[in-house]
Scaffold this motif. Structure first.
Motif, PDB file in Angstrom:
ATOM      1  N   SER A 192       4.070  15.285  -2.651  1.00 43.15           N
ATOM      2  CA  SER A 192       3.660  14.753  -3.958  1.00 43.15           C
ATOM      3  C   SER A 192       3.501  15.887  -4.967  1.00 43.15           C
ATOM      4  O   SER A 192       3.474  17.051  -4.633  1.00 43.15           O
TER       5      SER A 192
ATOM      6  N   GLU B 109       0.826  -1.207   0.000  1.00 41.74           N
ATOM      7  CA  GLU B 109       0.000   0.000   0.000  1.00 41.74           C
ATOM      8  C   GLU B 109       0.859   1.254   0.000  1.00 41.74           C
ATOM      9  O   GLU B 109       0.616   2.195  -0.773  1.00 41.74           O
ATOM     10  N   ARG B 110       1.891   1.282   0.859  1.00 45.97           N
ATOM     11  CA  ARG B 110       2.730   2.485   0.965  1.00 45.97           C
ATOM     12  C   ARG B 110       3.557   2.687  -0.311  1.00 45.97           C
ATOM     13  O   ARG B 110       3.651   3.813  -0.825  1.00 45.97           O
TER      14      ARG B 110
ATOM     15  N   SER C  13       2.513   6.104  -7.266  1.00 47.86           N
ATOM     16  CA  SER C  13       1.437   6.827  -7.939  1.00 47.86           C
ATOM     17  C   SER C  13       1.602   8.334  -7.788  1.00 47.86           C
ATOM     18  O   SER C  13       1.101   9.118  -8.608  1.00 47.86           O
ATOM     19  N   ASP C  14       2.341   8.765  -6.771  1.00 41.15           N
ATOM     20  CA  ASP C  14       2.638  10.183  -6.581  1.00 41.15           C
ATOM     21  C   ASP C  14       3.895  10.612  -7.330  1.00 41.15           C
ATOM     22  O   ASP C  14       4.412  11.722  -7.113  1.00 41.15           O
TER      23      ASP C  14
ATOM     24  N   THR D  18       3.005   1.516  -3.359  1.00 40.15           N
ATOM     25  CA  THR D  18       2.130   1.822  -4.493  1.00 40.15           C
ATOM     26  C   THR D  18       1.679   3.282  -4.461  1.00 40.15           C
ATOM     27  O   THR D  18       1.643   3.958  -5.508  1.00 40.15           O
ATOM     28  N   GLN D  19       1.353   3.793  -3.281  1.00 42.93           N
ATOM     29  CA  GLN D  19       0.950   5.193  -3.171  1.00 42.93           C
ATOM     30  C   GLN D  19       2.102   6.124  -3.543  1.00 42.93           C
ATOM     31  O   GLN D  19       1.919   7.117  -4.259  1.00 42.93           O
ATOM     32  N   TRP D  20       3.307   5.786  -3.065  1.00 42.91           N
ATOM     33  CA  TRP D  20       4.495   6.584  -3.391  1.00 42.91           C
ATOM     34  C   TRP D  20       4.734   6.617  -4.900  1.00 42.91           C
ATOM     35  O   TRP D  20       4.999   7.674  -5.479  1.00 42.91           O
TER      36      TRP D  20
END
Length: 376
Positions: free
Chosen positions: A376, A345-346, A352-353, A348-350
């Motif tokens: 971001s 989760e962490r 995507s930013d 993937t979020q990084w």
């Protein structure tokens, strides 16, 4: 002859550090040219035995040919192994883990420059080590403005002897550096020469508002970065990571616990992984993963004819085991928390930013704890 030779070696070292852009100001150049690093290595150091597995170390003592020149090579030099063993204790080789070292000069100088020291500043150093960086601080400021804390009494004693031989007499304290040294607080600057999982708020409390804290933030996956924070009037500290893949030995009270008996890796729930364990081979990605699982340790096992990459949080009792299945990865997880879910989760979020570089990460320390987040 030795004195003349060491002076030439110090000037040559200063030239190399300046050419590399790390030695940037005249006061620190004067310190590097004046403070003899070899005096802090009179007890010798260990060199790695090439090709050894597991890693073996052998002593290099002052009567060894080339010892003096090696003291001014820009590399870290191991000075203690297994918590108590020094070079003079060994004849032959030893296969144990290093526990103290003389940090490579380029990192010492980079940190001192990044500390943004000004005339008249009072500095608290966490981790005296050999005392070389302490000596540089004393030369740049004066003895009365430098306090250095070391957890190991023998390491502190040897550093004090070397500092005295160079004419420096700062306040040396034996104790837990994570607690700082409140008796001489407040300080204008605080610099830590060990890695920490979380920056202690006690350091913030002992630094004046407007003061600077420089420390290496790490996790048990061993990706670490230097952070520079400014202390605010409200008792918090804020700043950024500086980048550059800085690595230090962890503060001893924050070393990971023994793994003990491994959990049943055939239990838990299995699924196809969105990210494979190979993402942890990248320094920046591993740092982001640590934000999700800062107390997870990583090991590799050969089981059932394949390699499994295992994350274990001993204290939480959580684990994740990943293995490659053709072109895909599978993960099995057990315990009260799903470690790999949190990592995926962490990360993937990084991504995507835009996967910002680590020097875009902001750090905040309050009485309630530490937070690290990216812009971001």
């Amino acid at each position: 002859m030795t004195q003349t030779h060491s002076a030439a070696l110090r000037r040559a070292l200063a030239d190399r550090l300046a050419e590399g852009g790390l030695l940037r100001t005249e006061p620190w150049r004067e310190a590097v040219e004046s403070v003899p690093r070899h005096e802090f290595l009179r007890g010798g150091f260990f060199e790695q035995v090439q090709g050894s597995a597991p890693t073996a170390w052998r002593p290099v003592l002052p009567d060894t040919d080339g010892w003096l020149k090696r003291c001014y090579v820009d590399e870290s030099l191991v000075t203690q192994i297994a918590g108590t063993i020094v070079p003079g204790d060994i004849r032959g080789e030893i296969m144990r883990a290093p526990t103290s070292s003389s940090t490579m000069p380029n990192l010492v100088v980079r940190m001192l420059e990044d500390l943004q020291v000004e005339d008249g500043n009072r500095v608290l150093e966490i981790g005296t080590g050999t005392g070389y960086s302490t000596g540089l601080l004393c030369h740049r400021l004066c003895d009365e403005q430098v306090t250095s804390v070391e957890v190991d009494p023998e390491v502190s004693r040897r550093a004090g002897t070397a500092l005295g031989a160079c004419g420096y007499f700062p306040e040396l304290v034996v104790g837990d550096g994570l607690a700082g040294h409140k008796d001489s607080a407040p300080y204008d600057r605080l610099v830590a020469t060990c890695g920490v999982l979380k920056l202690p708020h006690t350091w913030v409390e002992q630094t004046k508002p407007g003061g600077v804290i420089l420390a290496t933030l790490c996790g048990w996956l061993y990706s670490s970065e230097l952070a520079r924070l400014t202390v605010e009037e409200d008792g918090t500290a804020r700043g950024r990571l500086l980048g550059g893949q800085i690595s230090f030995m962890l503060a001893r009270p924050q070393l990971p616990p023994p793994l003990g008996m491994l959990p049943n890796l055939d239990g838990g729930e299995e699924r196809r992984a969105r990210l494979g364990a190979d993402v942890l081979d990248d320094w920046n990605t591993r740092f982001v993963a640590q934000l999700a699982a800062p107390r997870a340790q990583r090991i590799s096992l050969s089981r059932n004819g394949r390699t499994e990459h295992v994350l274990i949080d001993v204290e939480a009792g959580a684990w994740a085991a990943l293995a490659k299945d053709g072109d895909d990865w599978t993960v099995r997880q057990g315990g009260p928390t799903l470690l790999w879910d949190a990592v995926e989760e962490r990360v993937t979020q990084w991504r995507s930013d835009g996967a910002p570089d680590l020097d875009q990460f902001e750090v905040m320390v309050t009485p309630q704890g530490q937070t690290i987040a990216w812009s971001s």
